[in-house]
Design an enzyme around this catalytic site. Structure first.
Site, PDB file in Angstrom:
ATOM      1  N   ARG A  83     -11.238  -6.812  -2.268  1.00  0.00           N
ATOM      2  CA  ARG A  83     -10.203  -6.265  -1.368  1.00  0.00           C
ATOM      3  C   ARG A  83     -10.736  -5.041  -0.620  1.00  0.00           C
ATOM      4  O   ARG A  83     -10.435  -4.845   0.562  1.00  0.00           O
ATOM      5  CB  ARG A  83      -8.933  -5.939  -2.153  1.00  0.00           C
ATOM      6  N   LYS A 185      -5.937  -1.891   2.531  1.00  0.00           N
ATOM      7  CA  LYS A 185      -5.501  -0.710   1.783  1.00  0.00           C
ATOM      8  C   LYS A 185      -6.081   0.532   2.466  1.00  0.00           C
ATOM      9  O   LYS A 185      -7.010   1.166   1.972  1.00  0.00           O
ATOM     10  CB  LYS A 185      -5.965  -0.830   0.329  1.00  0.00           C
ATOM     11  N   GLU A 221       7.434  -5.280   0.920  1.00  0.00           N
ATOM     12  CA  GLU A 221       6.825  -4.452  -0.135  1.00  0.00           C
ATOM     13  C   GLU A 221       7.873  -3.551  -0.779  1.00  0.00           C
ATOM     14  O   GLU A 221       8.853  -3.158  -0.144  1.00  0.00           O
ATOM     15  CB  GLU A 221       5.760  -3.529   0.472  1.00  0.00           C
TER      16      GLU A 221
HETATM   17  N1  PLP Z   1       1.347  -2.888  -2.269  1.00  0.00           N
HETATM   18  C1  PLP Z   1       0.908  -1.676  -1.911  1.00  0.00           C
HETATM   19  C2  PLP Z   1       1.328  -1.115  -0.600  1.00  0.00           C
HETATM   20  C3  PLP Z   1       0.054  -0.956  -2.773  1.00  0.00           C
HETATM   21  O1  PLP Z   1      -0.386   0.266  -2.448  1.00  0.00           O
HETATM   22  C4  PLP Z   1      -0.314  -1.526  -4.015  1.00  0.00           C
HETATM   23  C5  PLP Z   1      -1.217  -0.829  -4.907  1.00  0.00           C
HETATM   24  O2  PLP Z   1      -2.386  -1.057  -4.942  1.00  0.00           O
HETATM   25  C6  PLP Z   1       0.172  -2.806  -4.324  1.00  0.00           C
HETATM   26  C7  PLP Z   1       1.013  -3.447  -3.444  1.00  0.00           C
HETATM   27  C8  PLP Z   1      -0.196  -3.454  -5.604  1.00  0.00           C
HETATM   28  O3  PLP Z   1      -1.502  -3.961  -5.585  1.00  0.00           O
HETATM   29  P1  PLP Z   1      -2.326  -4.107  -6.900  1.00  0.00           P
HETATM   30  O4  PLP Z   1      -1.551  -4.979  -7.807  1.00  0.00           O
HETATM   31  O5  PLP Z   1      -3.594  -4.775  -6.492  1.00  0.00           O
HETATM   32  O6  PLP Z   1      -2.537  -2.761  -7.451  1.00  0.00           O
HETATM   33  C1  COI Z   2      -2.070   1.341  -6.983  1.00  0.00           C
HETATM   34  O1  COI Z   2      -1.215   0.694  -7.589  1.00  0.00           O
HETATM   35  O2  COI Z   2      -3.251   1.378  -7.349  1.00  0.00           O
HETATM   36  C2  COI Z   2      -1.739   2.076  -5.793  1.00  0.00           C
HETATM   37  O3  COI Z   2      -2.590   2.230  -4.988  1.00  0.00           O
HETATM   38  C3  COI Z   2      -0.396   2.580  -5.630  1.00  0.00           C
HETATM   39  C4  COI Z   2      -0.291   3.991  -5.091  1.00  0.00           C
HETATM   40  C5  COI Z   2      -0.609   5.034  -6.099  1.00  0.00           C
HETATM   41  C6  COI Z   2      -0.947   4.185  -3.790  1.00  0.00           C
END
Ligand code: PLP
Ligand code: COI
Length: 341
Positions: A83, A185, A221
């Site tokens: 990612r 991200k 989201e």
């Molecule tokens: N959506 C957003 C906007 C986020 O910042 C995050 C955090 O990383 C997620 C979803 C969840 O992603 P992940 O499960 O890969 O941490």
């Molecule tokens: C995460 O879940 O790793 C995130 O990035 C969420 C937030 C702290 C930005």
């Protein structure tokens, strides 16, 4: 554990604390250097860095878990690495190779081993890898140099209460545009979320939920986490849209729901005016893990799912299985766990 800390692991929230070492690698003249661990937590960069002016940067979030046997393990770091590559591509930064990313994470965890919370505390070591554009530059164009850094912080729950339901409200703003950077991200997405988050908290909610930027009819989201709902006939539903950040936790839960809990799993539109189809709902992400959604406020009405105070049974099963896999108590699908030796 070699060194000791006097942290009260049970009191940790999601806040910064300086740990001993972080990894830094620099990109110049077309290549990354070998990278090294350093003690200084400050970066010295040009005042004209693109990361500061044009948001040319991106980041990741993943965790290290201590098991019952006192091993330390990472959860799907290859997914975070790929990612990060996609995010780098979207904002024209050099990609960090998957092996370099995983090696950096392992080095940081190993060097800060004494900050990995004990098994049973519920706390984890959060890793924050990021890439920033640096060097002297003025016009809107990619930076001449880049820094890839990974630091770590021991953390507890992201939302107050952890595995306890919280309420959300619908944001009056968008976090992403239809062909924008929502699926990457990148910091700009989060800058845009600060105001809606603050407004939601002022109204007494944990965070804001974003609707799709084109029609404002579908859930995208839940703050910095993805959404899932459990239908009245036990299907696991999660939104599908090109402007959602593809959550590694979400895809892991989809697998868990299908393969461990034998549920039907569907990625599809979730309409904000059709919340009645769900008996339970949750937010999922690395920081949020699974946070049950008590209710969603929309146009002045609070739609309550299972309960505002109790976790629904399906959400609980999903959580227990995910948590069990992450901490080594439940057998993981092949390739999900990477041990830090
Ligand atoms: N959506 C957003 C906007 C986020 O910042 C995050 C955090 O990383 C997620 C979803 C969840 O992603 P992940 O499960 O890969 O941490
Ligand atoms: C995460 O879940 O790793 C995130 O990035 C969420 C937030 C702290 C930005």
């Amino acid at each position: 554990m070699s060194k000791q800390t006097n942290i009260d692991w049970s009191k940790l929230g999601f806040s910064y604390m300086k740990t001993d070492f972080r990894y830094i690698s620099r990109w110049k003249d077309g290549k990354w250097d070998d990278g090294k661990l350093v003690e200084d937590n400050r970066l010295s960069i040009s005042e004209a860095s693109t990361a500061l002016h044009y948001g040319q940067q991106c980041f990741e979030g993943l965790k290290a878990y201590r098991t019952k046997e006192n091993k330390i393990q990472l959860f799907r770091p290859d997914e975070n690495a790929s990612r990060l590559k996609n995010s780098c591509k979207r904002v024209l930064m050099p990609e960090v190779p998957v092996e370099k990313f995983i090696d950096a994470c392992k080095q940081v965890v190993k060097a800060n081993e004494h900050f990995v919370p004990p098994y049973g505390s519920g706390a984890t070591l959060y890793l924050r890898p990021f890439v920033i554009g640096v060097g002297d530059n003025l016009g809107v164009k990619p930076a001449p140099e880049y820094i890839f850094c990974v630091f770590c912080v021991p953390v507890g729950p992201y939302f107050k209460g952890g595995m306890a339901p919280v309420n959300f409200t619908i944001a009056d703003y968008d976090r992403a545009a239809p062909y924008g950077t929502g699926a990457a991200k990148v910091g700009g997405n989060y800058a845009g979320s600060l105001l809606p988050h603050e407004e939601a908290v002022k109204k007494g909610f944990a965070d804001a939920i974003y609707l799709d930027p084109k029609t404002h009819t579908k859930i995208e989201e839940v703050g910095a986490a993805n959404f899932f709902g459990i239908t009245n006939d036990d299907k696991f539903i999660t939104p599908n849209s090109p402007s959602i950040l593809p959550s590694i936790t979400k895809y892991s839960l989809m697998h868990i729901a299908k393969e461990y809990l034998e549920m039907e799993v569907i990625e599809r539109d979730v309409f904000i005016d059709k919340l009645d189809e769900f008996k339970e709902a949750g937010a999922c992400g690395t920081a949020a893990v699974i946070t049950p959604i008590g209710g969603i406020e929309y146009k002045g009405d609070l739609h309550v799912f299972h309960s505002e105070t109790e976790v629904g049974p399906v959400t609980k099963k999903l959580y227990d299985t995910l948590y069990g896999i992450q901490f080594g108590d439940v057998e993981a699908p092949e390739g999900w766990i990477v041990e830090v030796e």
